[in-house]
Design an enzyme around this catalytic site. Structure first.
Site, PDB file in Angstrom:
ATOM      1  N   ASN A 107       0.858  -1.184   0.000  1.00  0.00           N
ATOM      2  CA  ASN A 107       0.000   0.000   0.000  1.00  0.00           C
ATOM      3  C   ASN A 107       0.895   1.236   0.000  1.00  0.00           C
ATOM      4  OD1 ASN A 107      -2.425   1.530   0.212  1.00  0.00           O
ATOM      5  ND2 ASN A 107      -2.060   1.797   2.405  1.00  0.00           N
ATOM      6  N   HIS A 109       0.937   5.188   1.383  1.00  0.00           N
ATOM      7  CA  HIS A 109       0.250   6.022   2.374  1.00  0.00           C
ATOM      8  C   HIS A 109       0.857   7.419   2.360  1.00  0.00           C
ATOM      9  CE1 HIS A 109      -2.019   6.897   5.993  1.00  0.00           C
ATOM     10  NE2 HIS A 109      -0.918   7.401   6.532  1.00  0.00           N
ATOM     11  N   SER A 136       4.863   6.909   2.006  1.00  0.00           N
ATOM     12  CA  SER A 136       5.529   5.653   2.361  1.00  0.00           C
ATOM     13  C   SER A 136       4.863   4.504   1.630  1.00  0.00           C
ATOM     14  CB  SER A 136       5.414   5.388   3.871  1.00  0.00           C
ATOM     15  OG  SER A 136       5.872   6.471   4.643  1.00  0.00           O
ATOM     16  N   ASP A 145      -2.152   0.633   8.330  1.00  0.00           N
ATOM     17  CA  ASP A 145      -0.941   1.406   8.013  1.00  0.00           C
ATOM     18  C   ASP A 145       0.228   1.046   8.934  1.00  0.00           C
ATOM     19  OD1 ASP A 145      -2.452   2.757   6.091  1.00  0.00           O
ATOM     20  OD2 ASP A 145      -3.049   4.325   7.508  1.00  0.00           O
TER      21      ASP A 145
END
Length: 315
Positions: A107, A109, A136, A145
């Protein structure tokens, strides 16, 4: 062989587009095989369709989180995806879904994690008086996260910045960072050094095992005893990175090769009592590799040592 990546989006899909355009480079180690969304009206779907990428969309309303994630998982597997990239996917994932794609889902972020998990990251960075915001790329875990960070790009906060103006610059950074981080990640999964480390950790976790070099390869055996596994990297120029483990004989060897000829092979000079298992295909099931190592270890372990292991496993 390029790694097959599926991308999950919920909106404009700008990070998906960055991944897609990077994948057009001949030396990019991944390709997009599916773009999926929880919103059939997501603009990013039209971009993917125009670029010839398969798409799938289904509204999540009216479905439990687990039921919707099961639909998504079915589509990912039908597309033969090896990795999943979340790109503006505004859904909290079920723990079961995350576990199914453990170690294979990334992912991006919009903060310098571990700072500012969740939403409103740019305003929170400005309110805190930070000199830098940023983005990030991290491995997805059940906690929001919270997975291991693979790469970051700091973005300076300038006088007079608003959340919107900072977000615009961070978005440029995201488009640079995500393709590079994804490429590095999928290459790691095919890197002999990484694969050797994974095998070593599993093999040396078995009782009284050690590592030596034999036939020019790292091999694992019981201390002062027989060998139960070899790690081979382009041995005799065969181009394969693989694990060699003991099996029952020619019949099992033939059955495995027939089952999956791309993964299993008869290792040269080792005979019918061994099987080669390719580790460089990008979709290695490490739980299965651990079980192969355990069975191979049991096949050569002294009865007393094997018995102690069986007793330990009961507890």
């Amino acid at each position: 062989m390029k790694a097959k990546v599926a991308v999950l989006i919920s909106g404009a899909g700008t990070n998906m587009a960055a991944l897609l355009y990077a994948a057009k480079a001949a030396d990019c180690p991944y390709e997009l095989v599916l773009v999926a969304s929880n919103d059939p009206a997501a603009p990013g779907l039209k971009i993917a369709e125009a670029e010839g990428i398969a798409t799938w969309a289904h509204p999540h309303k009216g479905l439990t989180r687990a039921a919707f994630d099961a639909l998504v998982d079915e589509q990912l597997r039908s597309a033969n995806a090896e990795y999943v990239a979340l790109a503006g996917y505004m859904r909290i994932l079920s723990d079961d879904f995350v576990e199914r794609w453990e170690g294979r889902m990334l992912n991006i972020h919009p903060s310098l994690l571990p700072l500012y998990k969740g939403l409103e990251t740019h305003q929170r960075a400005i309110d805190a008086g930070d000199k830098f915001g940023g983005c990030s790329v991290h491995v997805v875990t059940p906690a929001l996260d919270d997975g291991p960070v693979l790469a970051q790009t700091p973005v300076a906060i300038v006088a007079g910045d608003t959340a919107a103006s900072l977000a615009e610059r961070v978005r440029f950074a995201e488009h640079q960072l995500y393709p590079a981080a994804l490429a590095a990640f999928v290459m790691r999964e095919r890197s002999p050094g990484y694969l050797r480390g994974r095998v070593r950790k599993l093999a040396l976790a078995l009782p009284e095992s050690d590592e030596v070099t034999s036939h020019g390869m790292p091999c694992f055996g019981i201390v002062k005893g027989k060998k139960f596994a070899y790690f081979t990297e382009d041995h005799h120029g065969d181009g394969k990175t693989a694990l060699l483990v003991k099996i029952s004989g020619a019949d099992e060897q033939a059955q495995l090769i027939e089952l999956d000829p791309d993964r299993y092979y008869r290792p040269a000079y080792f005979g019918d009592g061994w099987i080669g298992i390719r580790l460089d295909l990008g979709d290695t099931d490490w739980d299965a590799i651990a079980e192969w190592l355990r069975k191979s270890w049991l096949s050569i372990a002294p009865k007393k040592l094997a018995g102690l292991m069986a007793v330990a496993e009961e507890f």
